[in-house]
Design an enzyme around this catalytic site. Structure first.
Site, PDB file in Angstrom:
ATOM      1  N   THR A  73       0.777  -1.130   0.010  1.00 60.85           N
ATOM      2  CA  THR A  73       0.145  -0.154  -0.018  1.00 60.85           C
ATOM      3  C   THR A  73       0.716   1.286   0.001  1.00 60.85           C
ATOM      4  O   THR A  73       0.622   2.361  -0.876  1.00 60.85           O
ATOM      5  CB  THR A  73      -0.961  -0.072   1.029  1.00 60.85           C
ATOM      6  OG1 THR A  73      -1.839  -1.244   1.213  1.00 60.85           O
ATOM      7  CG2 THR A  73      -1.820   1.225   1.212  1.00 60.85           C
ATOM      8  N   ASP A  74       1.868   1.313   0.924  1.00 58.53           N
ATOM      9  CA  ASP A  74       2.843   2.274   0.916  1.00 58.53           C
ATOM     10  C   ASP A  74       3.395   2.591  -0.379  1.00 58.53           C
ATOM     11  O   ASP A  74       3.624   3.801  -0.908  1.00 58.53           O
ATOM     12  CB  ASP A  74       4.036   2.016   2.000  1.00 58.53           C
ATOM     13  CG  ASP A  74       3.281   2.608   3.271  1.00 58.53           C
ATOM     14  OD1 ASP A  74       2.426   3.325   3.297  1.00 58.53           O
ATOM     15  OD2 ASP A  74       4.052   2.223   4.333  1.00 58.53           O
ATOM     16  N   ILE A  75       4.040   1.421  -1.120  1.00 57.41           N
ATOM     17  CA  ILE A  75       4.687   1.462  -2.479  1.00 57.41           C
ATOM     18  C   ILE A  75       3.778   1.963  -3.550  1.00 57.41           C
ATOM     19  O   ILE A  75       4.100   3.009  -4.111  1.00 57.41           O
ATOM     20  CB  ILE A  75       5.207   0.201  -2.800  1.00 57.41           C
ATOM     21  CG1 ILE A  75       6.420  -0.295  -1.475  1.00 57.41           C
ATOM     22  CG2 ILE A  75       5.827   0.128  -4.195  1.00 57.41           C
ATOM     23  CD1 ILE A  75       7.593   0.450  -1.453  1.00 57.41           C
ATOM     24  N   GLY A 100       3.004   5.555  -3.014  1.00 56.52           N
ATOM     25  CA  GLY A 100       4.324   6.524  -3.464  1.00 56.52           C
ATOM     26  C   GLY A 100       4.296   6.563  -5.090  1.00 56.52           C
ATOM     27  O   GLY A 100       4.646   7.700  -5.590  1.00 56.52           O
TER      28      GLY A 100
END
Length: 414
Positions: A181-183, A186
């Site tokens: 999810t973070d990737i 980003g």
């Protein structure tokens, strides 16, 4: 002839930390932007403390630089500034006035008390593209809640479709093995910033970008969302099998496991011939993918019996010879040792200020004429503070020295 990198001349002020924001700004840095990472004096990005493991120095000893931090901060310059102090907030506003892009991942409204919110900063720099990365976005009932990758994987649906089937051993909720999810957030933030830079060529103005982990996570579910929209039934965990394509899964061989991914009818029939079962390619029960999905259990039972009789690498050799997508299940060490990974130089080693080399993963962005450049190892905390004050803001030497002295004093009091 090699041309300058695509974002050369663009300055990015990075107020983000942990992963989603830094992943975005690392992309921009790889593309040639001058990324100035603002870090809390004496502490820095939270992930600096997320170890072990840590970077080794030239003598093979642990440094204080965590492997996690190294993964998302190359090609940046680090400046220490305490935004909670009037001097630190003023310095950040000066840098924002001299920047094209600002990326932050504080709670909604959290920077307003320092005069570092979008409304305040666009007054000093109307061309500023201000990207806010939050858990839930700038509005809605959850806007004020903090958001973390793990909780979003659960709330947003990914864990309901990840892992072994509930009726099989090991079934149940399972998060992905990396903070997907973070990737992906980003990456969406990167795309939005690049689009806003292009739009600025026409309007001459910046804008506020509202990028949320939940929004990005739900978008990531792609065809699984569409499966739900078109059936009214939420997809469930299918283990290593595909929800919509059969056979497209892991099979056990006599000495290991391999992936078989037949994406069309010709590949399915070539697969059946390669494993010595051409009759399964002609069987009316399995003549189309629609029928194979409907009769999944029967077909997979037959194929599994056949696959267990052969060796993994023998199957891979036979299937590759007829153009059937397949492969082993490698660990990360084996993945980097693969000849294709070696040929593509997926590991890069950068000289580090503490001695030795900092290994980083190569950017997947490849340009024929203006390639990604690996200029700087992930910076030490505050490594470029004096340099940025001098070269970007034009501070005289005595002002730079005085600021550095006050920083040292404040850190000593912590």
């Amino acid at each position: 002839m090699t041309r300058p990198p695509p974002l050369q001349g663009i300055r990015v002020l990075d107020l983000s930390r942990i992963l989603a924001g830094p992943w975005c700004t690392q992309n921009l840095a790889d593309l040639g932007a001058d990324v100035i990472k603002i870090e809390r004096p004496g502490v820095g990005d939270d992930t600096r403390a997320w170890g072990p493991p840590y970077l080794k120095d030239g003598a093979g000893n642990d440094t204080a630089e965590s492997a996690y931090y190294l993964s998302a901060n190359r090609n940046k310059r680090s400046v220490e500034a305490d935004m909670a102090s009037p001097e630190g907030a003023a310095l950040i506003r000066e840098l924002a006035a001299a920047s094209d892009v600002l990326v932050e991942n504080f709670k909604v409204g959290g920077l307003a008390k320092y005069g570092l919110d979008y409304e305040s900063l666009r007054e000093v720099n109307p061309r500023l593209i201000y990207c806010s990365v939050t858990g839930f976005g700038q509005d809605g009932p959850c806007a004020q809640r903090p958001g973390y990758d793990f909780m979003i994987q659960g709330l947003g649906g990914l864990m309901s479709i990840t892992g072994e089937r509930d009726d099989l051993p090991g079934g149940g909720p399972q998060k992905a093995g990396v903070a997907v999810t973070d990737i992906v957030t980003g990456m969406y933030a990167t795309v939005a910033i690049l689009a806003a830079l292009q739009e600025r060529h026409n309007s001459g103005l910046g804008q506020h970008l509202d990028i949320a982990l939940l929004d990005s996570h739900v978008a990531l579910l792609a065809n699984q969302n569409s499966n739900y929209f078109n059936t009214g039934v939420a997809p469930r965990r299918a283990g290593n099998a595909h929800q919509n394509v059969v056979p497209y899964q892991v099979f056990a061989a006599s000495d290991g496991h391999l992936i078989v991914a037949t994406g069309n009818e010709s590949q399915y029939r070539a697969y059946c011939r390669a494993i010595g079962a051409p009759e399964l390619g002609d069987d009316p029960r399995f003549a189309t993918n629609r029928l194979r999905v409907a009769n999944r259990e029967t077909l997979i039972g037959l194929l599994s019996d056949i696959m267990r009789r052969g060796r993994r690498d023998d199957w891979i050799e036979k299937l590759e010879a007829v153009g059937v997508p397949c492969g082993p299940i490698n660990d990360i060490a084996q993945a980097f040792a693969h000849p294709q990974a070696q040929a593509r130089q997926l590991r890069r080693d950068l000289p580090h200020p503490l001695g030795g080399q900092a290994a980083v993963t190569a950017s997947p962005l490849r340009f024929s004429a203006s390639p990604v450049q690996y200029r700087l190892a992930p910076p030490l905390l505050g490594q470029h503070t004096e340099e940025v004050l001098r070269d970007v803001l034009g501070k005289p030497p005595e002002a730079v020295a005085a600021y550095a002295a006050r920083l040292r004093e404040s850190v000593a009091k912590q």
